[in-house]
Write an enzyme that holds these catalytic residues in place. Structure first.
Site, PDB file in Angstrom:
ATOM      1  N   GLN A  98       0.800  -1.217   0.000  1.00  0.00           N
ATOM      2  CA  GLN A  98       0.000   0.000   0.000  1.00  0.00           C
ATOM      3  C   GLN A  98       0.838   1.275   0.000  1.00  0.00           C
ATOM      4  O   GLN A  98       0.322   2.347  -0.321  1.00  0.00           O
ATOM      5  CB  GLN A  98      -0.939  -0.005   1.212  1.00  0.00           C
ATOM      6  CG  GLN A  98      -1.984  -1.101   1.134  1.00  0.00           C
ATOM      7  CD  GLN A  98      -2.871  -1.142   2.359  1.00  0.00           C
ATOM      8  OE1 GLN A  98      -2.656  -1.926   3.264  1.00  0.00           O
ATOM      9  NE2 GLN A  98      -3.884  -0.289   2.390  1.00  0.00           N
ATOM     10  N   HIS A 131       0.840  -9.211   4.785  1.00  0.00           N
ATOM     11  CA  HIS A 131      -0.250  -8.231   4.838  1.00  0.00           C
ATOM     12  C   HIS A 131      -1.001  -8.299   3.511  1.00  0.00           C
ATOM     13  O   HIS A 131      -0.854  -7.433   2.637  1.00  0.00           O
ATOM     14  CB  HIS A 131       0.299  -6.833   5.097  1.00  0.00           C
ATOM     15  CG  HIS A 131      -0.745  -5.867   5.574  1.00  0.00           C
ATOM     16  ND1 HIS A 131      -0.675  -5.226   6.793  1.00  0.00           N
ATOM     17  CD2 HIS A 131      -1.900  -5.446   5.005  1.00  0.00           C
ATOM     18  CE1 HIS A 131      -1.733  -4.449   6.942  1.00  0.00           C
ATOM     19  NE2 HIS A 131      -2.496  -4.556   5.863  1.00  0.00           N
ATOM     20  N   ASN A 158      -2.438 -10.851   8.278  1.00  0.00           N
ATOM     21  CA  ASN A 158      -3.293  -9.687   8.481  1.00  0.00           C
ATOM     22  C   ASN A 158      -4.723  -9.990   8.058  1.00  0.00           C
ATOM     23  O   ASN A 158      -4.980 -10.323   6.894  1.00  0.00           O
ATOM     24  CB  ASN A 158      -2.760  -8.500   7.663  1.00  0.00           C
ATOM     25  CG  ASN A 158      -3.541  -7.225   7.928  1.00  0.00           C
ATOM     26  OD1 ASN A 158      -3.345  -6.580   8.944  1.00  0.00           O
ATOM     27  ND2 ASN A 158      -4.428  -6.864   7.008  1.00  0.00           N
ATOM     28  N   GLU A 159      -5.641  -9.894   9.000  1.00  0.00           N
ATOM     29  CA  GLU A 159      -7.077 -10.007   8.755  1.00  0.00           C
ATOM     30  C   GLU A 159      -7.483 -11.208   7.896  1.00  0.00           C
ATOM     31  O   GLU A 159      -8.106 -11.048   6.834  1.00  0.00           O
ATOM     32  CB  GLU A 159      -7.613  -8.719   8.120  1.00  0.00           C
ATOM     33  CG  GLU A 159      -7.572  -7.523   9.037  1.00  0.00           C
ATOM     34  CD  GLU A 159      -8.243  -6.296   8.467  1.00  0.00           C
ATOM     35  OE1 GLU A 159      -8.558  -5.382   9.233  1.00  0.00           O
ATOM     36  OE2 GLU A 159      -8.449  -6.236   7.222  1.00  0.00           O
TER      37      GLU A 159
END
Length: 424
Positions: free
Chosen positions: A18, A112, A156-157
């Site tokens: 990101q 991530h 991540n998530e």
């Protein structure tokens, strides 16, 4: 706001794909550039943080923070199966050392969302050897600079898609476009199927949950084999679920579908990461939408959301909580500036009530690439010019710095700046 516990981590959270830019060997990059695609726009140069990471670390240190969460991009470290880039490992080691030099504890995420293209083309997390390949990546990272990592997050998530689908956040057209995009990616890659961690069709949710569980445990074991005392956990997307009268059964069913498996898995870990962005209100006949100001996700802005999510995560898991992400999507930074201290006040009250919280990492430092939504959503404490990549702290950065200083009893850190913008 009362003082937080000694050793409390105050940080910002970031993610490689990101912010870094040019992550061309990643599966997300591949999906951004197929047709049709669910992504609003390609990530391209992102925030150029791969080259400007020291500037970003200076911004974090300048706010008086003591922690910095970032991801080591597997696609950079192993751009082709079995080909390990020492150049990439050198880079991430420099990031760790630069963070430490500024008094920032490195909180490292091993995955991530973005994975290597070759990994996703070979079946992604559903491949028989996926957990082993992930464990290899964790091992090489911890072998290189694990002695200097403060805290580690495996995945991540992994429950993000379950959260979105249980809440009806993805319209049928978006779900179909997701399926069409992955089919196009498989054709372009010359493989039978193609997946990515945050682009999972509804029909594969159960398979991915099991695969993520195995991978998390393998990654944790690999990290612990290299450094037994390294705190390792998993980060989960956790909304604050509130039952209005008669809505208890609906709330509990959603918790069971989205969170409870992972919170039970986290009982084996050193902590559970909580990533909270909204409160959902349940009535007997469905979701209740109360009046009030709304964030960019369409949810009511609720400063008590984080404390509620943290409380539930600890109640079920029984382990300490690290807030690995929390923030507000809004173009109006005044909303963020008001939201932060109100949220942290409630978090302090929750800690005083006995819920063990290790730290708070705000999402995010920079306005960045927000996955399928591109560069539209704004969640950063710092604005980034999309042409020059100049970083400009927003008033909310000063507010966060002030909150941290008050939480420490007014003590400043050596790297803290006095010239951040004055809140409007």
């Amino acid at each position: 706001m009362t003082e937080f516990p000694e050793g409390f981590l105050w940080g910002v959270a970031t993610a490689g794909h990101q912010t870094e830019g040019g992550n061309t060997a990643g599966d997300t990059w591949f999906l951004e550039n197929v047709h049709p695609t669910l992504f609003r726009e390609p990530s391209g140069p992102a925030c150029r943080s791969y080259d400007r990471y020291e500037e970003d670390l200076d911004l974090a240190a300048g706010m008086g923070l003591n922690a910095y969460r970032f991801s080591v991009e597997w696609a950079r470290v192993e751009p082709a199966r079995g080909e390990v880039s020492t150049t990439a490992l050198d880079h991430y080691e420099r990031v760790v050392d630069a963070a430490l030099a500024r008094g920032l504890a490195p909180v490292v995420t091993f995955n991530h969302f973005t994975s290597p293209h070759w990994f996703s083309a070979a079946g992604s997390w559903l491949a028989p050897d996926a957990a082993d390949r992930f464990a290899d990546q964790v091992d090489r990272v911890v072998a290189r600079f694990g002695d200097r990592i403060h805290t580690a997050v495996t995945l991540n998530e992994p429950n993000l898609e379950q959260l979105l689908q249980a809440g009806g956040k993805l319209p049928p057209a978006a779900e179909q476009l997701k399926v069409d995009m992955l089919a196009a990616a498989a054709r372009a890659a010359g493989t039978e199927r193609y997946f990515s961690s945050n682009v999972i069709p509804a029909a594969f949710q159960d398979e991915f949950r099991e695969a993520f569980t195995i991978a998390h445990r393998a990654g944790r074991a690999a990290a612990k084999a290299r450094r037994a005392d390294l705190p390792v956990g998993i980060s989960l997307a956790v909304a604050h679920e509130v039952a209005r009268p008669g809505g208890e059964a609906r709330r509990d069913a959603r918790r069971a579908a989205v969170y409870d498996h992972w919170l039970r898995v986290a009982r084996e870990d050193d902590f559970v990461g909580v990533q909270n962005y909204e409160t959902l209100f349940h009535g007997p006949d469905g979701e209740v939408v109360p009046d009030g100001a709304r964030n960019g996700m369409g949810s009511v802005i609720d400063p008590g959301s984080l404390a509620g999510a943290v409380r539930y995560a600890h109640e079920v898991s029984g382990v300490p909580v690290l807030v690995t992400e929390h923030g507000l999507q809004t173009d109006d930074d005044a909303q963020r500036a008001a939201f932060l201290p109100a949220t942290l006040d409630r978090l302090a009250t929750e800690i005083d009530a006995g819920t063990p919280v290790l730290g708070y990492c705000h999402w995010t430092l920079l306005d960045n690439f927000e996955w399928i939504f591109g560069y539209g959503p704004k969640l950063g404490l710092v604005a980034v010019d999309r042409e020059t990549f100049t970083r400009t702290p927003k008033p909310s950065a000063t507010v966060y710095a002030d909150c941290v200083r008050r939480a420490r009893g007014g003590r400043r850190t050596a790297g803290e700046r006095r010239d951040l913008p004055v809140p409007a």
